[in-house]
Write an enzyme that holds these catalytic residues in place. Structure first.
Site, PDB file in Angstrom:
ATOM      1  N   LEU A   8       0.843  -1.197   0.000  1.00 56.85           N
ATOM      2  CA  LEU A   8       0.000   0.000   0.000  1.00 56.85           C
ATOM      3  C   LEU A   8       0.876   1.243   0.000  1.00 56.85           C
ATOM      4  CD1 LEU A   8      -2.840  -0.947   2.510  1.00 56.85           C
ATOM      5  CD2 LEU A   8      -2.614  -1.448   0.062  1.00 56.85           C
ATOM      6  N   ALA A   9       0.704   2.059  -1.031  1.00 61.74           N
ATOM      7  CA  ALA A   9       1.587   3.221  -1.174  1.00 61.74           C
ATOM      8  C   ALA A   9       0.844   4.415  -1.752  1.00 61.74           C
ATOM      9  CB  ALA A   9       2.764   2.871  -2.080  1.00 61.74           C
ATOM     10  N   ARG A  15       1.755  14.548   6.850  1.00 66.68           N
ATOM     11  CA  ARG A  15       2.595  14.996   7.979  1.00 66.68           C
ATOM     12  C   ARG A  15       4.059  15.177   7.603  1.00 66.68           C
ATOM     13  NH1 ARG A  15       1.041  10.854  12.528  1.00 66.68           N
ATOM     14  NH2 ARG A  15       0.163   9.703  10.771  1.00 66.68           N
ATOM     15  N   ASN A 224       5.843   8.527   9.270  1.00 72.24           N
ATOM     16  CA  ASN A 224       4.767   9.495   9.058  1.00 72.24           C
ATOM     17  C   ASN A 224       5.303  10.917   9.092  1.00 72.24           C
ATOM     18  OD1 ASN A 224       2.566   7.546   8.977  1.00 72.24           O
ATOM     19  ND2 ASN A 224       3.015   7.233  11.131  1.00 72.24           N
ATOM     20  N   ARG A 330      36.731  13.939  -9.896  1.00 72.34           N
ATOM     21  CA  ARG A 330      35.408  13.971 -10.532  1.00 72.34           C
ATOM     22  C   ARG A 330      35.237  12.851 -11.552  1.00 72.34           C
ATOM     23  NH1 ARG A 330      35.242  19.790 -12.678  1.00 72.34           N
ATOM     24  NH2 ARG A 330      33.338  18.934 -13.626  1.00 72.34           N
ATOM     25  N   TYR A 363      44.505  21.990 -11.300  1.00 69.31           N
ATOM     26  CA  TYR A 363      43.320  21.487 -11.983  1.00 69.31           C
ATOM     27  C   TYR A 363      43.781  20.679 -13.188  1.00 69.31           C
ATOM     28  CZ  TYR A 363      39.340  21.006 -15.009  1.00 69.31           C
ATOM     29  OH  TYR A 363      38.379  20.468 -15.814  1.00 69.31           O
ATOM     30  N   ASN A 374      55.512  14.339 -12.962  1.00 69.34           N
ATOM     31  CA  ASN A 374      55.409  15.187 -11.775  1.00 69.34           C
ATOM     32  C   ASN A 374      54.774  16.510 -12.187  1.00 69.34           C
ATOM     33  OD1 ASN A 374      55.623  16.166  -9.223  1.00 69.34           O
ATOM     34  ND2 ASN A 374      57.812  16.591  -9.321  1.00 69.34           N
ATOM     35  N   ALA A 420      58.866  26.637 -14.789  1.00 70.23           N
ATOM     36  CA  ALA A 420      57.790  27.167 -13.943  1.00 70.23           C
ATOM     37  C   ALA A 420      57.212  28.435 -14.550  1.00 70.23           C
ATOM     38  CB  ALA A 420      58.328  27.452 -12.550  1.00 70.23           C
TER      39      ALA A 420
HETATM   40  C1  UD1 Z   1      -2.687   1.864   9.727  1.00 68.76           C
HETATM   41  C2  UD1 Z   1      -3.620   0.843  10.398  1.00 68.76           C
HETATM   42  C3  UD1 Z   1      -3.267   0.766  11.886  1.00 68.76           C
HETATM   43  C4  UD1 Z   1      -1.811   0.398  12.045  1.00 68.76           C
HETATM   44  C5  UD1 Z   1      -0.926   1.346  11.267  1.00 68.76           C
HETATM   45  C6  UD1 Z   1       0.486   0.802  11.256  1.00 68.76           C
HETATM   46  C7  UD1 Z   1      -5.766   0.830   9.249  1.00 68.76           C
HETATM   47  C8  UD1 Z   1      -7.153   1.318   9.245  1.00 68.76           C
HETATM   48  N1  UD1 Z   1      -4.989   1.250  10.238  1.00 68.76           N
HETATM   49  O1  UD1 Z   1      -2.978   3.119  10.305  1.00 68.76           O
HETATM   50  O2  UD1 Z   1      -4.082  -0.201  12.526  1.00 68.76           O
HETATM   51  O3  UD1 Z   1      -1.472   0.408  13.422  1.00 68.76           O
HETATM   52  O4  UD1 Z   1      -1.342   1.473   9.905  1.00 68.76           O
HETATM   53  O5  UD1 Z   1       1.395   1.684  10.639  1.00 68.76           O
HETATM   54  O6  UD1 Z   1      -5.369   0.079   8.359  1.00 68.76           O
HETATM   55  N2  UD1 Z   1      -2.925   3.811   2.183  1.00 68.76           N
HETATM   56  C9  UD1 Z   1      -3.379   3.669   0.899  1.00 68.76           C
HETATM   57  N3  UD1 Z   1      -4.619   4.086   0.573  1.00 68.76           N
HETATM   58  C10 UD1 Z   1      -5.454   4.629   1.497  1.00 68.76           C
HETATM   59  C11 UD1 Z   1      -5.007   4.766   2.825  1.00 68.76           C
HETATM   60  C12 UD1 Z   1      -3.738   4.340   3.135  1.00 68.76           C
HETATM   61  O7  UD1 Z   1      -2.646   3.182   0.032  1.00 68.76           O
HETATM   62  O8  UD1 Z   1      -6.587   4.972   1.108  1.00 68.76           O
HETATM   63  C13 UD1 Z   1      -1.584   3.358   2.529  1.00 68.76           C
HETATM   64  C14 UD1 Z   1      -0.667   4.468   2.978  1.00 68.76           C
HETATM   65  O9  UD1 Z   1       0.042   5.002   1.889  1.00 68.76           O
HETATM   66  C15 UD1 Z   1       0.252   3.749   3.944  1.00 68.76           C
HETATM   67  C16 UD1 Z   1      -0.618   2.648   4.521  1.00 68.76           C
HETATM   68  O10 UD1 Z   1      -1.667   2.471   3.601  1.00 68.76           O
HETATM   69  O11 UD1 Z   1       1.336   3.153   3.273  1.00 68.76           O
HETATM   70  C17 UD1 Z   1      -1.159   2.983   5.898  1.00 68.76           C
HETATM   71  O12 UD1 Z   1      -1.977   4.120   5.828  1.00 68.76           O
HETATM   72  P1  UD1 Z   1      -2.013   5.202   6.973  1.00 68.76           P
HETATM   73  O13 UD1 Z   1      -2.994   6.239   6.611  1.00 68.76           O
HETATM   74  O14 UD1 Z   1      -0.631   5.639   7.287  1.00 68.76           O
HETATM   75  O15 UD1 Z   1      -2.611   4.322   8.151  1.00 68.76           O
HETATM   76  P2  UD1 Z   1      -2.411   4.536   9.690  1.00 68.76           P
HETATM   77  O16 UD1 Z   1      -3.361   5.576  10.166  1.00 68.76           O
HETATM   78  O17 UD1 Z   1      -0.996   4.692   9.998  1.00 68.76           O
HETATM   79 CA    CA Z   2       1.033   5.081   8.782  1.00 68.39          CA
END
Ligand code: UD1
Ligand code: CA
Length: 456
Positions: A8-9, A15, A224, A330, A363, A374, A420
């Protein structure tokens, strides 16, 4: 059992207060997401799916890895919603491991342990933290069975006191997950589809939730804020330092060492404090690197001393050479071997032959220098005419007097000596003395002007 991994990214990472998507912020020189991708592939899964959203194309371009399947989550409606977007890409797989792009230190061995020990439809990775603030809490019954996960923002006072937290890492049966995700609702404090809600659903269906813990709790820490990023940077650097010491490298202070890339080392390598290594660095046997030196994509052969405060980039340093202090080397530079490069010397795109010396204040650019040369202090190769770069050729055993300008294109023959202070614009023949400065003269009868005394 066929394993898929979803990373998940898609989150914005507000923050971080950055224009850069969070997962592209760098840890040990590489985007956070790349660390997680590497770990994912170490588990040899059938497929790795990255859910991206915020920063979209930028993330895909930055992490160009052809092995990945990309899935877009257009709106960030929560972790459950994010995993749902990935479902079509998991077709034909049995189990899915969910990883987070912002939890970069999780180790393959800890994940493998979760995979190997989970026999039920749901495995969960948790840790116990002194300060669980911000994380989802693991709620268990009196017998210790996991009941559900409650997010910080939805937790009661008693639930907030729970120190066992959800790392976010879960292993699920794809078929069951599909069902559970279809039933998620966003009725919670954040109005999101929480992946964590599938736990209570599984429990309700009589699934025993299997729990595993990582070898080191720090593996579960997420990024975060920039402060957390800095904390994890030091953790990862310390791990790398420990591994290097294990391999026989002396680090004068492992807390003041940074490797942002890969390092191949021989035996008895000594690194003083604040050495920064970037990209691909190779250090042969008996290499010493002095304090405050930066090496970026450099290959250093055996028995080389690089003294303090040097910056060396995309270069080869041949055996027995001595460099610094305060040298800048370099890209495109090759010190063949036993070379000396001293203080306030800059070398670019040049070959320095065996045993040649450029010891002070010079240089040297776009130059091919033979062996045993040298170069006197203050020598400059004038390689740029304002429009084009030109080359300087210096033969074996040439001796260039101090403060000489070699105006390229120009050739200095084997064994030639340059007086020189010369400005060399034409070929200086081999074995001869060439100089361009006027002869020294003494003017007879000359006196310095004197101030006349005013008569009062
Ligand atoms: C989440 C967990 C929490 C856990 C914590 C650990 C849930 C509801 N909560 O909370 O229980 O303790 O991670 O770090 O799962 N992301 C998406 N799409 C979205 C939302 C998030 O891809 O719609 C991804 C974010 O980029 C991130 C990850 O999911 O990589 C976690 O999301 P984040 O919003 O940071 O969740 P937390 O509030 O930290
Ligand atoms: Ca998180």
């Amino acid at each position: 059992m066929k394993l898929g991994i979803v990373i998940l990214a898609a989150g914005q990472g507000s923050r971080m207060k950055s224009r850069l998507p969070k997962v592209l912020h760098r840890l040990a020189g590489r985007p956070l997401l790349e660390h997680v991708i590497d770990t994912a592939f170490a588990l040899a899964p059938e497929r790795v799916v990255v859910v991206y959203g915020h920063g979209g194309e930028r993330v895909r371009e930055a992490v160009a890895d052809e092995r990945l399947t990309w899935v877009e989550q257009r709106e960030q409606l929560g972790t459950g919603h994010a995993v749902r977007q990935a479902l079509p890409a998991l077709e034909g797989l049995d189990r899915v491991l969910v990883l987070y792009g912002d939890v970069p230190l999780i180790r393959a061995t800890s994940l493998q342990h979760l995979i190997d020990t989970t026999e039920s439809a749901l495995g969960l990775m948790t840790v116990n933290l002194h300060d669980p603030t911000g994380y989802g809490r693991i709620v268990r019954d009196e017998a210790g069975n996991v009941l559900r996960i409650v997010e910080e923002k939805d937790a009661s006072g008693a639930e907030k006191a729970i120190t066992e937290i959800n790392t976010g890492i879960m292993l699920l049966e794809v078929a069951r997950l599909k069902e559970w995700l279809g039933r998620l609702s966003p009725e919670n404090a954040q109005g999101e589809y929480y992946l964590t809600d599938v736990i209570a659903m599984a429990v309700h269906e009589g699934v025993a939730i299997h729990v595993a813990q990582p070898a080191d709790p720090v593996e579960a820490e997420g990024v975060n804020t920039r402060s957390q990023l800095a904390t994890l940077e030091r953790v990862l650097q310390r791990w790398q330092a420990d591994e290097l010491m294990e391999r026989g490298v002396t680090l004068l202070d492992p807390a003041r060492f940074d490797l942002r890339g890969t390092l191949e080392v021989g035996t008895d390598v000594v690194l003083d404090v604040n050495v920064v290594l970037e990209g691909e660095v190779v250090l042969g046997d008996n290499v010493r690197v002095g304090a405050n030196t930066v090496l970026r994509n450099v290959r250093v052969d055996h028995d080389v001393a690089i003294l303090e405060n040097c910056v060396i980039e995309e270069a080869h340093i041949g055996p027995g050479s001595r460099i610094g202090p305060f040298s800048r080397i370099r890209p495109g530079t090759d010190l063949v071997g036993n070379a000396h490069v001293g203080n306030f010397v800059e070398i670019k795109n040049s070959t320095i032959g065996l045993g040649s010396k450029v010891n002070h204040l010079s240089y040297v650019g776009d130059t091919h220098m033979g062996a045993g040369v040298n170069i006197g202090a203050g020598t400059i190769t004038c390689n740029y005419d304002g429009a084009y770069k030109h080359r300087t050729l210096i033969g074996d055993n040439a001796f260039i007097g101090s403060n000489t300008a070699l105006v390229a294109p120009v050739t200095v023959g084997d064994g030639a000596t340059i007086g020189a202070g010369s400005v060399i614009t034409r070929e200086a023949p081999a074995q001869k003395l060439t100089l361009t400065r006027p002869r020294q003269v003494t003017i007879e009868g000359w006196t310095r002007p004197k101030k006349e005394k005013k008569e009062s």
